[in-house]
Each structure stands twice: as structure tokens, then as C-alpha cells.
Write a protein that holds these residues in place. Structure first.
Motif, PDB file in Angstrom:
ATOM      1  N   LEU A   1      19.688 -30.253 -19.084  1.00  0.00           N
ATOM      2  CA  LEU A   1      18.598 -30.686 -18.142  1.00  0.00           C
ATOM      3  C   LEU A   1      17.949 -29.924 -17.076  1.00  0.00           C
ATOM      4  CD1 LEU A   1      20.673 -34.230 -17.640  1.00  0.00           C
ATOM      5  CD2 LEU A   1      18.671 -33.825 -19.102  1.00  0.00           C
ATOM      6  N   SER A   2      16.877 -30.353 -16.655  1.00  0.00           N
ATOM      7  CA  SER A   2      16.182 -29.728 -15.311  1.00  0.00           C
ATOM      8  C   SER A   2      17.124 -30.145 -14.283  1.00  0.00           C
ATOM      9  CB  SER A   2      14.891 -29.861 -15.292  1.00  0.00           C
ATOM     10  OG  SER A   2      14.685 -31.218 -14.714  1.00  0.00           O
ATOM     11  N   LEU A   3      16.919 -29.501 -13.194  1.00  0.00           N
ATOM     12  CA  LEU A   3      17.680 -29.932 -12.080  1.00  0.00           C
ATOM     13  C   LEU A   3      17.159 -31.290 -11.533  1.00  0.00           C
ATOM     14  CD1 LEU A   3      18.000 -26.833  -9.726  1.00  0.00           C
ATOM     15  CD2 LEU A   3      19.649 -27.889 -11.237  1.00  0.00           C
ATOM     16  N   GLY A   4      15.744 -31.610 -11.510  1.00  0.00           N
ATOM     17  CA  GLY A   4      15.252 -32.950 -11.344  1.00  0.00           C
ATOM     18  C   GLY A   4      15.777 -34.057 -12.118  1.00  0.00           C
TER      19      GLY A   4
ATOM     20  N   MET B   1      25.755 -25.733 -10.147  1.00  0.00           N
ATOM     21  CA  MET B   1      25.247 -26.794 -10.727  1.00  0.00           C
ATOM     22  C   MET B   1      24.669 -26.228 -12.079  1.00  0.00           C
ATOM     23  SD  MET B   1      25.543 -29.419  -9.131  1.00  0.00           S
ATOM     24  CE  MET B   1      27.324 -28.685  -8.947  1.00  0.00           C
ATOM     25  N   ASN B   2      24.610 -25.046 -12.047  1.00  0.00           N
ATOM     26  CA  ASN B   2      23.907 -24.369 -13.338  1.00  0.00           C
ATOM     27  C   ASN B   2      24.864 -24.766 -14.644  1.00  0.00           C
ATOM     28  OD1 ASN B   2      22.903 -22.311 -14.996  1.00  0.00           O
ATOM     29  ND2 ASN B   2      23.472 -20.609 -13.657  1.00  0.00           N
ATOM     30  N   GLY B   3      26.297 -24.647 -14.585  1.00  0.00           N
ATOM     31  CA  GLY B   3      26.878 -25.008 -15.795  1.00  0.00           C
ATOM     32  C   GLY B   3      26.668 -26.845 -15.974  1.00  0.00           C
TER      33      GLY B   3
ATOM     34  N   LYS C   1      11.345 -29.354 -11.895  1.00  0.00           N
ATOM     35  CA  LYS C   1      10.935 -28.745 -13.360  1.00  0.00           C
ATOM     36  C   LYS C   1      12.188 -27.414 -13.540  1.00  0.00           C
ATOM     37  CE  LYS C   1       6.269 -30.189 -13.741  1.00  0.00           C
ATOM     38  NZ  LYS C   1       4.827 -29.661 -13.815  1.00  0.00           N
ATOM     39  N   ILE C   2      12.764 -27.075 -12.723  1.00  0.00           N
ATOM     40  CA  ILE C   2      13.617 -26.045 -12.739  1.00  0.00           C
ATOM     41  C   ILE C   2      14.835 -26.358 -13.871  1.00  0.00           C
ATOM     42  CG2 ILE C   2      15.301 -24.374 -11.570  1.00  0.00           C
ATOM     43  CD1 ILE C   2      12.215 -24.040 -10.753  1.00  0.00           C
ATOM     44  N   ARG C   3      14.748 -25.278 -14.731  1.00  0.00           N
ATOM     45  CA  ARG C   3      15.874 -25.240 -15.817  1.00  0.00           C
ATOM     46  C   ARG C   3      16.586 -24.107 -15.343  1.00  0.00           C
ATOM     47  NH1 ARG C   3      15.100 -28.786 -19.652  1.00  0.00           N
ATOM     48  NH2 ARG C   3      16.094 -27.522 -21.395  1.00  0.00           N
TER      49      ARG C   3
END
Length: 134
Positions: A10-13, A1-3, A80-82
Motif C-alpha cells: 500500500l501507499s502511505l496514504g 513503516m517501509n516494511g 501517493k508515496i509508495r
């Protein structure tokens, strides 16, 4: 999902609370799952993570609505995790895209397996990187 997150910056959210983002995530995971199957790679699941074999489509996967629900819950938990690649792009640094999704593409080409979503991700991240000042 990182890529995938990096390709969209985008952030994960932001990624997982969007239906199109979840669909793209499932497509990426399905491509990786198919490649792993063809190369006879067994998945080692890190405690606290979710197996590709369950989130990617095809044999052994969870029903689609549950896969979407899992991604929504991950999006809420990590809103909020980028990811590290997104942070690299935020700071105009090169990412490890070629060593992650790029490796998926490279191995898939060797066996003639199409992985268009992973290719799109690599190309998009490399395009963003190419716009950085030298």
C-alpha cells in the motif's frame, strides 16, 4: 513503516488513512521502541521526521489519539508515496526487509523479546518475494 507498507503493498496514504493500518503501525513502533529500550539504544531523530519514542506506545509516548492524528496527517501529506520496498515489490525485486524489520526480529530473539508484528511483516514480505519468477 517501509516494511509494513510493503507487507500490505500500500501507499502511505492507503496505510495511514485506515484505522487498522494505523494500529499496526503503532504496534510496530512500540515493538521497536521496547527493543531499543532493552538494548539501551538512543534514538537519533532526523529533522523532519517523528520520533519512535513518541509514536510507539509506553513510557514517553503521546496520547493514542494524537499518535493516530499524526499518522493521519502523514497519510494525507504522503498519500501517493509508495515506499522503496513497495516499489521493489511492484517491480518484482527483492527488498531489504531482512536488513530492517528482519534485524529487529533477530535482535529481539537474542534477548527473548517478542516482536510478533515485525515477524509477521518479515514473513509476509518474504512470502511475496518467494512468488517472484526466478
Amino acid at each position: 513503516m517501509n516494511g509494513l507498507a510493503a507487507s500490505k503493498q500500500l501507499s502511505l496514504g492507503q496505510l495511514f488513512l485506515n484505522r487498522n493500518g494505523r494500529n499496526q503501525a503503532i504496534t510496530v513502533l512500540t515493538e521497536i521502541k521496547e527493543l531499543m529500550s532493552k538494548l539501551q539504544i538512543k534514538e537519533g531523530v532526523v529533522p523532519g521526521s517523528f520520533p519512535i519514542q513518541k509514536l510507539g506506545g509506553g513510557k514517553g509516548s503521546l496520547p493514542l489519539w494524537i499518535r493516530h492524528l499524526v499518522l493521519i496527517l502523514l497519510g494525507l501529506k504522503y498519500f501517493k508515496i509508495r515506499t522503496s520496498m513497495v516499489q521493489d515489490l511492484d517491480h518484482k525485486r527483492k527488498t531489504e526487509i531482512e536488513f530492517i524489520n528482519g534485524e529487529v526480529v533477530s535482535e529481539a530473539i537474542k534477548i527473548g523479546l517478542p516482536v510478533p508484528e515485525n515477524e509477521r511483516i518479515v514473513n509476509e514480505v518474504l512470502k511475496i518475494e518467494s512468488e517472484f519468477p526466478s
